[in-house]
Design a protein around this motif. Structure first.
Motif, PDB file in Angstrom:
ATOM      1  N   ALA A  80      22.197  14.557 -33.424  1.00  0.00           N
ATOM      2  CA  ALA A  80      23.435  14.022 -32.865  1.00  0.00           C
ATOM      3  C   ALA A  80      24.115  15.130 -32.076  1.00  0.00           C
ATOM      4  N   TRP A  81      24.762  14.746 -30.983  1.00  0.00           N
ATOM      5  CA  TRP A  81      25.372  15.745 -30.125  1.00  0.00           C
ATOM      6  C   TRP A  81      26.544  15.143 -29.364  1.00  0.00           C
ATOM      7  N   SER A  82      27.445  16.011 -28.955  1.00  0.00           N
ATOM      8  CA  SER A  82      28.568  15.605 -28.126  1.00  0.00           C
ATOM      9  C   SER A  82      28.456  16.306 -26.782  1.00  0.00           C
ATOM     10  N   GLU A  83      29.252  15.857 -25.828  1.00  0.00           N
ATOM     11  CA  GLU A  83      29.187  16.446 -24.486  1.00  0.00           C
ATOM     12  C   GLU A  83      29.700  17.880 -24.462  1.00  0.00           C
ATOM     13  N   ASP A  84      30.549  18.249 -25.424  1.00  0.00           N
ATOM     14  CA  ASP A  84      31.094  19.607 -25.421  1.00  0.00           C
ATOM     15  C   ASP A  84      30.225  20.602 -26.187  1.00  0.00           C
ATOM     16  N   GLY A  85      29.034  20.176 -26.628  1.00  0.00           N
ATOM     17  CA  GLY A  85      28.091  21.099 -27.235  1.00  0.00           C
ATOM     18  C   GLY A  85      27.999  21.060 -28.744  1.00  0.00           C
ATOM     19  N   HIS A  86      28.874  20.342 -29.415  1.00  0.00           N
ATOM     20  CA  HIS A  86      28.768  20.216 -30.869  1.00  0.00           C
ATOM     21  C   HIS A  86      27.600  19.307 -31.199  1.00  0.00           C
ATOM     22  N   GLY A  87      27.033  19.520 -32.362  1.00  0.00           N
ATOM     23  CA  GLY A  87      25.928  18.656 -32.753  1.00  0.00           C
ATOM     24  C   GLY A  87      25.306  19.053 -34.063  1.00  0.00           C
ATOM     25  N   VAL A  88      24.316  18.269 -34.447  1.00  0.00           N
ATOM     26  CA  VAL A  88      23.627  18.506 -35.694  1.00  0.00           C
ATOM     27  C   VAL A  88      22.172  18.082 -35.522  1.00  0.00           C
ATOM     28  N   ASP A  89      21.288  18.773 -36.227  1.00  0.00           N
ATOM     29  CA  ASP A  89      19.871  18.418 -36.270  1.00  0.00           C
ATOM     30  C   ASP A  89      19.474  18.583 -37.731  1.00  0.00           C
ATOM     31  N   LEU A  90      19.327  17.451 -38.427  1.00  0.00           N
ATOM     32  CA  LEU A  90      19.064  17.549 -39.855  1.00  0.00           C
ATOM     33  C   LEU A  90      17.966  16.591 -40.277  1.00  0.00           C
ATOM     34  N   VAL A  91      17.379  16.892 -41.438  1.00  0.00           N
ATOM     35  CA  VAL A  91      16.326  16.061 -42.022  1.00  0.00           C
ATOM     36  C   VAL A  91      16.899  15.454 -43.303  1.00  0.00           C
ATOM     37  N   PHE A  92      16.700  14.145 -43.486  1.00  0.00           N
ATOM     38  CA  PHE A  92      17.164  13.471 -44.700  1.00  0.00           C
ATOM     39  C   PHE A  92      16.054  12.567 -45.211  1.00  0.00           C
ATOM     40  N   THR A  93      16.171  12.168 -46.472  1.00  0.00           N
ATOM     41  CA  THR A  93      15.149  11.354 -47.132  1.00  0.00           C
ATOM     42  C   THR A  93      15.757  10.036 -47.576  1.00  0.00           C
ATOM     43  N   THR A  94      15.004   8.956 -47.360  1.00  0.00           N
ATOM     44  CA  THR A  94      15.413   7.652 -47.869  1.00  0.00           C
ATOM     45  C   THR A  94      14.454   7.271 -48.981  1.00  0.00           C
ATOM     46  N   GLY A  95      14.982   6.624 -50.020  1.00  0.00           N
ATOM     47  CA  GLY A  95      14.164   6.278 -51.175  1.00  0.00           C
ATOM     48  C   GLY A  95      13.394   4.985 -51.011  1.00  0.00           C
ATOM     49  N   THR A  96      13.975   4.002 -50.351  1.00  0.00           N
ATOM     50  CA  THR A  96      13.304   2.711 -50.214  1.00  0.00           C
ATOM     51  C   THR A  96      13.439   2.214 -48.787  1.00  0.00           C
ATOM     52  N   ALA A  97      12.544   1.331 -48.441  1.00  0.00           N
ATOM     53  CA  ALA A  97      12.603   0.714 -47.120  1.00  0.00           C
ATOM     54  C   ALA A  97      13.557  -0.478 -47.184  1.00  0.00           C
ATOM     55  N   ALA A  98      14.246  -0.716 -46.086  1.00  0.00           N
ATOM     56  CA  ALA A  98      15.120  -1.885 -46.006  1.00  0.00           C
ATOM     57  C   ALA A  98      14.261  -3.131 -45.856  1.00  0.00           C
ATOM     58  N   ALA A  99      14.728  -4.205 -46.429  1.00  0.00           N
ATOM     59  CA  ALA A  99      14.004  -5.468 -46.296  1.00  0.00           C
ATOM     60  C   ALA A  99      14.100  -5.944 -44.856  1.00  0.00           C
ATOM     61  N   THR A 100      12.963  -6.173 -44.251  1.00  0.00           N
ATOM     62  CA  THR A 100      12.947  -6.650 -42.877  1.00  0.00           C
ATOM     63  C   THR A 100      13.049  -8.165 -42.874  1.00  0.00           C
ATOM     64  N   PRO A 101      14.115  -8.698 -42.281  1.00  0.00           N
ATOM     65  CA  PRO A 101      14.254 -10.155 -42.289  1.00  0.00           C
ATOM     66  C   PRO A 101      13.216 -10.808 -41.391  1.00  0.00           C
ATOM     67  N   ARG A 102      12.689 -11.933 -41.865  1.00  0.00           N
ATOM     68  CA  ARG A 102      11.748 -12.689 -41.055  1.00  0.00           C
ATOM     69  C   ARG A 102      12.472 -13.880 -40.479  1.00  0.00           C
ATOM     70  N   PRO A 103      12.543 -13.973 -39.148  1.00  0.00           N
ATOM     71  CA  PRO A 103      13.232 -15.125 -38.571  1.00  0.00           C
ATOM     72  C   PRO A 103      12.490 -16.414 -38.899  1.00  0.00           C
ATOM     73  N   THR A 104      13.253 -17.417 -39.272  1.00  0.00           N
ATOM     74  CA  THR A 104      12.653 -18.709 -39.563  1.00  0.00           C
ATOM     75  C   THR A 104      12.796 -19.586 -38.329  1.00  0.00           C
ATOM     76  N   PRO A 105      11.689 -19.938 -37.725  1.00  0.00           N
ATOM     77  CA  PRO A 105      11.774 -20.748 -36.513  1.00  0.00           C
ATOM     78  C   PRO A 105      12.286 -22.143 -36.834  1.00  0.00           C
ATOM     79  N   THR A 106      13.087 -22.666 -35.971  1.00  0.00           N
ATOM     80  CA  THR A 106      13.612 -24.018 -36.125  1.00  0.00           C
ATOM     81  C   THR A 106      13.242 -24.830 -34.887  1.00  0.00           C
ATOM     82  N   PRO A 107      12.011 -25.322 -34.830  1.00  0.00           N
ATOM     83  CA  PRO A 107      11.593 -26.043 -33.628  1.00  0.00           C
ATOM     84  C   PRO A 107      12.357 -27.338 -33.427  1.00  0.00           C
TER      85      PRO A 107
END
Length: 141
Positions: free
Chosen positions: A84-111
């Motif tokens: 992440a960065w701003s136009e004035d030069g501030h920013g961050v570069d970091l590594v983080f860990t997630t424990g679980t994957a988010a549930a990916t919604p499956r669109p239900t088609p409505t023909p």
């Protein structure tokens, strides 16, 4: 009714679905990252990118919200890199860990709903052309 008017009505109604935008609202577990300056002010509306750890292509990019937050729905558990960065030069570069994957919604088609909209659009167009035809026919006599 003239055949070419019917053909025009059918052609116009067939392309109407191409510009449709559908939506789905779901709730899932998200990782929320909050960025702030050292004085506590939020890192608001600044650019960011999230990469898989060691990857070169971002899986998400955008801007933080007014409170300096980023909502991230990880496709799988693991390590991620945030830049992440701003136009004035501030920013961050970091590594983080997630424990679980988010549930990916499956669109239900409505023909049936889509088909109903097509028929409604076709009916409106046909009614419009019929009204124009009747108007022109009465005007000629």
């Amino acid at each position: 009714m003239r055949p070419w008017l019917l053909g025009l009505a059918l052609a116009l109604s067939a392309s109407a679905g191409a510009h449709e935008l559908t939506h789905e609202i779901t709730q899932a577990q998200a990782v929320v990252l909050r960025l702030a300056y050292s004085d506590g002010n939020p890192f608001a509306f600044e650019a960011y990118e999230i990469y898989p750890h060691g990857g070169r292509t971002p899986v998400q990019l955008g801007r933080t919200d007014a409170h300096g937050r980023i909502a991230f729905l990880p496709p799988q558990a693991g390590r991620w890199r945030l830049r992440a960065w701003s136009e004035d030069g501030h920013g961050v570069d970091l590594v983080f860990t997630t424990g679980t994957a988010a549930a990916t919604p499956r669109p239900t088609p409505t023909p049936w709903a889509q088909l109903g909209r097509i028929f409604l659009g076709l009916a409106v167009l046909l009614a419009l052309f019929a009204a124009i035809h009747l108007y022109l026919k009465r005007r000629r006599t």
